[in-house]
Design a protein around this motif. Structure first.
Motif, PDB file in Angstrom:
ATOM      1  N   UNK A   1       0.834  -1.205   0.000  1.00  0.00           N
ATOM      2  CA  UNK A   1       0.000   0.000   0.000  1.00  0.00           C
ATOM      3  C   UNK A   1       0.866   1.251   0.000  1.00  0.00           C
ATOM      4  N   UNK A   2       1.981   1.212   0.718  1.00  0.00           N
ATOM      5  CA  UNK A   2       2.887   2.353   0.733  1.00  0.00           C
ATOM      6  C   UNK A   2       3.544   2.571  -0.621  1.00  0.00           C
ATOM      7  N   UNK A   3       3.954   1.482  -1.255  1.00  0.00           N
ATOM      8  CA  UNK A   3       4.600   1.588  -2.570  1.00  0.00           C
ATOM      9  C   UNK A   3       3.619   2.114  -3.616  1.00  0.00           C
ATOM     10  N   UNK A   4       2.392   1.672  -3.532  1.00  0.00           N
ATOM     11  CA  UNK A   4       1.374   2.111  -4.494  1.00  0.00           C
ATOM     12  C   UNK A   4       0.869   3.518  -4.196  1.00  0.00           C
ATOM     13  N   UNK A   5       1.283   4.081  -3.078  1.00  0.00           N
ATOM     14  CA  UNK A   5       0.887   5.450  -2.746  1.00  0.00           C
ATOM     15  C   UNK A   5      -0.509   5.568  -2.170  1.00  0.00           C
ATOM     16  N   UNK A   6      -1.046   4.477  -1.701  1.00  0.00           N
ATOM     17  CA  UNK A   6      -2.378   4.518  -1.107  1.00  0.00           C
ATOM     18  C   UNK A   6      -2.277   5.054   0.312  1.00  0.00           C
ATOM     19  N   UNK A   7      -3.103   6.026   0.599  1.00  0.00           N
ATOM     20  CA  UNK A   7      -3.126   6.587   1.942  1.00  0.00           C
ATOM     21  C   UNK A   7      -3.859   5.677   2.891  1.00  0.00           C
ATOM     22  N   UNK A   8      -3.488   5.756   4.158  1.00  0.00           N
ATOM     23  CA  UNK A   8      -4.183   4.952   5.153  1.00  0.00           C
ATOM     24  C   UNK A   8      -5.566   5.541   5.370  1.00  0.00           C
ATOM     25  N   UNK A   9      -6.572   4.697   5.355  1.00  0.00           N
ATOM     26  CA  UNK A   9      -7.950   5.143   5.523  1.00  0.00           C
ATOM     27  C   UNK A   9      -8.432   4.681   6.890  1.00  0.00           C
TER      28      UNK A   9
END
Length: 125
Positions: free
Chosen positions: A102-110
């Motif tokens: 998730x960090x590599x894909x740039x997804x923010x923590x929800x």
């Protein structure tokens, strides 16, 4: 978290120094509980040092790091004795990999309001 808690208790009854790893697994379960449900930091009486420690893990990369560290500790338990703590090690490693992805894909923590994400401070105050 539930798996760490259950396996920590289940492995407490070994007459071996695997007991230390089961205690660490129990501690990891409570750390995961506070990391994943930030509302508990407001509800439970904790020290400022503990609150600061838990608040470090707000990003996906930091969560991946703490899950990987907890997994590594449980993998080391294999050196002492092969027990069901391996299941906790595997699940913590999978969680670490997903947070890293998730960090590599740039997804923010929800976070959700139910578990103590954005907006809970206004609801409590």
């Amino acid at each position: 978290m539930i798996l760490c808690f259950a396996l920590g208790i289940a492995n407490m009854f070994h007459l071996h120094w695997i007991i230390l790893f089961s205690v660490v697994c129990l501690i990891c379960a409570f750390i995961i509980l506070f990391i994943e449900i930030p509302l508990l930091l407001r509800v439970c009486p904790t020290s400022p040092a503990f609150d600061g420690f838990i608040r470090r893990f707000e990003t996906n990369y930091m969560r991946a790091a703490i899950y990987f560290a907890m997994s590594a500790i449980q993998w080391i338990s294999i050196a002492a004795k092969r027990t069901s703590l391996i299941a906790a090690a595997v699940m913590l490693l999978i969680a670490s990999l997903f947070y890293a992805l998730a960090g590599v894909r740039g997804q923010g923590f929800v976070g959700s309001k139910t578990l103590g994400g954005q907006g809970v401070a206004q609801m409590i105050v």
